[in-house]
Design a protein around this motif. Structure first.
Motif, PDB file in Angstrom:
ATOM      1  N   LEU A 302      60.229  91.744   9.415  1.00  0.00           N
ATOM      2  CA  LEU A 302      58.538  91.143   9.092  1.00  0.00           C
ATOM      3  C   LEU A 302      58.091  90.114   9.838  1.00  0.00           C
ATOM      4  O   LEU A 302      57.301  89.779  10.548  1.00  0.00           O
ATOM      5  CB  LEU A 302      57.566  90.662   7.693  1.00  0.00           C
ATOM      6  N   VAL A 303      59.621  89.144   9.941  1.00  0.00           N
ATOM      7  CA  VAL A 303      59.618  87.935  11.171  1.00  0.00           C
ATOM      8  C   VAL A 303      59.491  88.338  12.167  1.00  0.00           C
ATOM      9  O   VAL A 303      59.417  87.738  13.329  1.00  0.00           O
ATOM     10  CB  VAL A 303      60.639  87.447  10.824  1.00  0.00           C
ATOM     11  N   THR A 304      60.483  89.558  12.786  1.00  0.00           N
ATOM     12  CA  THR A 304      60.699  89.389  13.889  1.00  0.00           C
ATOM     13  C   THR A 304      59.285  90.397  14.458  1.00  0.00           C
ATOM     14  O   THR A 304      58.849  89.680  15.682  1.00  0.00           O
ATOM     15  CB  THR A 304      61.430  91.346  13.987  1.00  0.00           C
ATOM     16  N   VAL A 305      58.237  91.386  13.229  1.00  0.00           N
ATOM     17  CA  VAL A 305      57.134  91.695  13.848  1.00  0.00           C
ATOM     18  C   VAL A 305      56.385  90.515  14.136  1.00  0.00           C
ATOM     19  O   VAL A 305      55.133  90.594  15.215  1.00  0.00           O
ATOM     20  CB  VAL A 305      56.005  92.830  12.265  1.00  0.00           C
ATOM     21  N   ALA A 306      56.095  89.480  13.310  1.00  0.00           N
ATOM     22  CA  ALA A 306      55.414  88.285  13.649  1.00  0.00           C
ATOM     23  C   ALA A 306      55.666  87.622  15.091  1.00  0.00           C
ATOM     24  O   ALA A 306      54.794  87.043  15.744  1.00  0.00           O
ATOM     25  CB  ALA A 306      55.452  87.473  12.500  1.00  0.00           C
ATOM     26  N   ASP A 307      56.474  87.299  15.005  1.00  0.00           N
ATOM     27  CA  ASP A 307      56.878  87.226  16.554  1.00  0.00           C
ATOM     28  C   ASP A 307      56.899  87.753  17.659  1.00  0.00           C
ATOM     29  O   ASP A 307      56.170  87.006  18.518  1.00  0.00           O
ATOM     30  CB  ASP A 307      57.978  86.652  16.726  1.00  0.00           C
ATOM     31  N   ALA A 308      56.902  88.593  17.347  1.00  0.00           N
ATOM     32  CA  ALA A 308      56.052  89.589  18.924  1.00  0.00           C
ATOM     33  C   ALA A 308      54.384  90.260  18.791  1.00  0.00           C
ATOM     34  O   ALA A 308      54.588  89.932  19.871  1.00  0.00           O
ATOM     35  CB  ALA A 308      57.261  90.999  18.563  1.00  0.00           C
ATOM     36  N   THR A 309      54.273  89.383  17.562  1.00  0.00           N
ATOM     37  CA  THR A 309      52.976  90.083  17.768  1.00  0.00           C
ATOM     38  C   THR A 309      52.392  89.030  18.331  1.00  0.00           C
ATOM     39  O   THR A 309      51.400  88.662  18.652  1.00  0.00           O
ATOM     40  CB  THR A 309      52.219  89.418  15.843  1.00  0.00           C
ATOM     41  N   LEU A 310      52.728  87.673  17.224  1.00  0.00           N
ATOM     42  CA  LEU A 310      51.974  85.933  18.446  1.00  0.00           C
ATOM     43  C   LEU A 310      52.065  85.716  19.264  1.00  0.00           C
ATOM     44  O   LEU A 310      50.930  85.086  20.444  1.00  0.00           O
ATOM     45  CB  LEU A 310      53.269  84.745  17.594  1.00  0.00           C
ATOM     46  N   ALA A 311      53.306  86.704  20.340  1.00  0.00           N
ATOM     47  CA  ALA A 311      53.735  86.792  21.811  1.00  0.00           C
ATOM     48  C   ALA A 311      52.349  87.538  22.381  1.00  0.00           C
ATOM     49  O   ALA A 311      52.242  87.274  23.772  1.00  0.00           O
ATOM     50  CB  ALA A 311      54.706  87.257  21.731  1.00  0.00           C
ATOM     51  N   PHE A 312      51.878  88.629  21.246  1.00  0.00           N
ATOM     52  CA  PHE A 312      50.831  89.616  22.623  1.00  0.00           C
ATOM     53  C   PHE A 312      49.617  89.452  22.050  1.00  0.00           C
ATOM     54  O   PHE A 312      48.611  89.347  23.249  1.00  0.00           O
ATOM     55  CB  PHE A 312      51.620  90.759  21.441  1.00  0.00           C
TER      56      PHE A 312
END
Length: 357
Positions: A302-312
């Protein structure tokens, strides 16, 4: 083709090989499909050949070569390459269609995205000590196993088979959400930190990043509605075409969240593939978390998904006088899919996903 569909495709290839007498094995109930690891290639990879090698009485690479022609002939598969000891790497013909199907699947499934019947009919006994972390970890395992179609039963009898390193102190003062995260995010063999760091609203706090990313996906949906447009997963193929030559976006690594920054005027932001990759990896992550009784795998995912989401997220809304386009509708669909995955994952961990943060 989504990861779930590709997993079924791999199983059908095994079944054809068995039916034609090329393999003498029992067709497994599931085939794990994930992103290729180091040395791999293509869009997805599976270790099914390594899984079948021993029962088949053949080397893994030989099993992979037997399965390869059955996969190459499948519509939508561009190429199949065997690497390493026997990993099967699969390239799809149309990444745009695959991306659109993935996002549509996530939005359709919602909180049930990644749920399978991989453990259907299985009853898993969890014997734990009387200790707060063991109780919380067992509760999360029960939820994750249920998401894979199985049933986990918790008991305090001996011998104990689930004994995470105990919490050094009572986590209750952190509140229910931060306390659960503090106990679930570290691996079972790691000592959890029971500190106020889990409460700070900064990029250094992984729980904040996950919940903030979800809240931001809800915010862009509200903002898009105010601008008069909604999500359109089917437009992703158009957006990928527009953005094919654009560079990827770097992951969120601290400092000011990218969702608070502004894209350069005049540039067409990319429909970034790192986010698509992390979303596609959600179902196999749940499977691995269930198989290994390890909710920490889901928390780190979930941390990985969140980081990619915040970048997008800065690419989703029109900039300045720019009019909403198919690319914006596609990006909004991807943002909403990311929000669905974050909410689903937090729900399985027993943690609230706030719409406003």
């Amino acid at each position: 083709m989504t990861p779930v569909e590709l997993s079924r495709t791999v199983l059908r290839a095994v079944r054809r090989a068995v039916d034609e007498g090329e393999l003498r094995v029992t067709v497994p109930e599931r085939a794990v499909v994930t992103v290729p690891g180091p040395g791999g290639c293509g869009d997805y990879a599976t270790n099914i050949a390594l899984q079948l090698a021993r029962p088949a009485g053949q080397p893994p690479r030989r099993v992979a070569e037997i399965l390869r022609p059955h996969l190459v002939e499948v519509a939508g598969v561009a190429d199949v390459v065997v690497t390493g000891p026997g990993f099967i790497n699969i390239s799809l013909r149309d990444a745009a269609d695959g991306a659109a199907a993935l996002v549509e699947e996530i939005l359709r499934a919602g909180l049930r995205y990644g749920h399978t019947d991989a453990l259907a009919g299985q009853v898993i006994e969890l014997r734990i000590p009387y200790e707060v972390r063991a109780e919380v970890v067992a509760d999360a395992v029960v939820r994750i196993v249920a998401a894979q179609g199985g049933r986990a039963e918790v008991d305090h009898g001996e011998p104990v088979n689930l004994r995470p390193v105990p919490a050094p102190e009572d986590p209750a003062p952190l509140g229910p959400d931060a306390a659960r995260w503090a106990l679930l995010h570290p691996a079972a063999h790691d000592r959890p930190r029971i500190t106020a760091d889990h409460l700070v609203q900064r990029a250094s706090n992984p729980l904040f990043r996950v919940r903030y990313a979800y809240a931001r996906t809800r915010a862009v949906t509200r903002n898009a509605a105010a601008l008069g447009f909604t999500a359109d997963p089917a437009a992703i193929s158009v957006a990928l075409g527009l953005d094919a030559a654009a560079p990827g976006t770097a992951p969120f690594s601290g400092g000011v969240p990218p969702s608070l920054t502004t894209p350069t005027p005049g540039e067409t932001p990319p429909l970034t593939t790192p986010l698509l990759t992390t979303l596609a990896d959600h179902p196999p992550t749940l499977t691995r978390a269930a198989d290994h009784r390890a909710p920490d795998r889901l928390a780190r995912h979930l941390v990985t998904v969140a980081d990619a989401t915040l970048a997008f997220l800065p690419t989703v809304l029109p900039f300045g006088d720019e009019k909403p386009s198919a690319a914006h509708r596609a990006r909004l669909a991807l943002a909403e899919a990311a929000g669905a995955v974050l909410a689903a994952g937090l729900s399985l961990l027993g943690i609230d996903a706030p719409d406003h943060l």
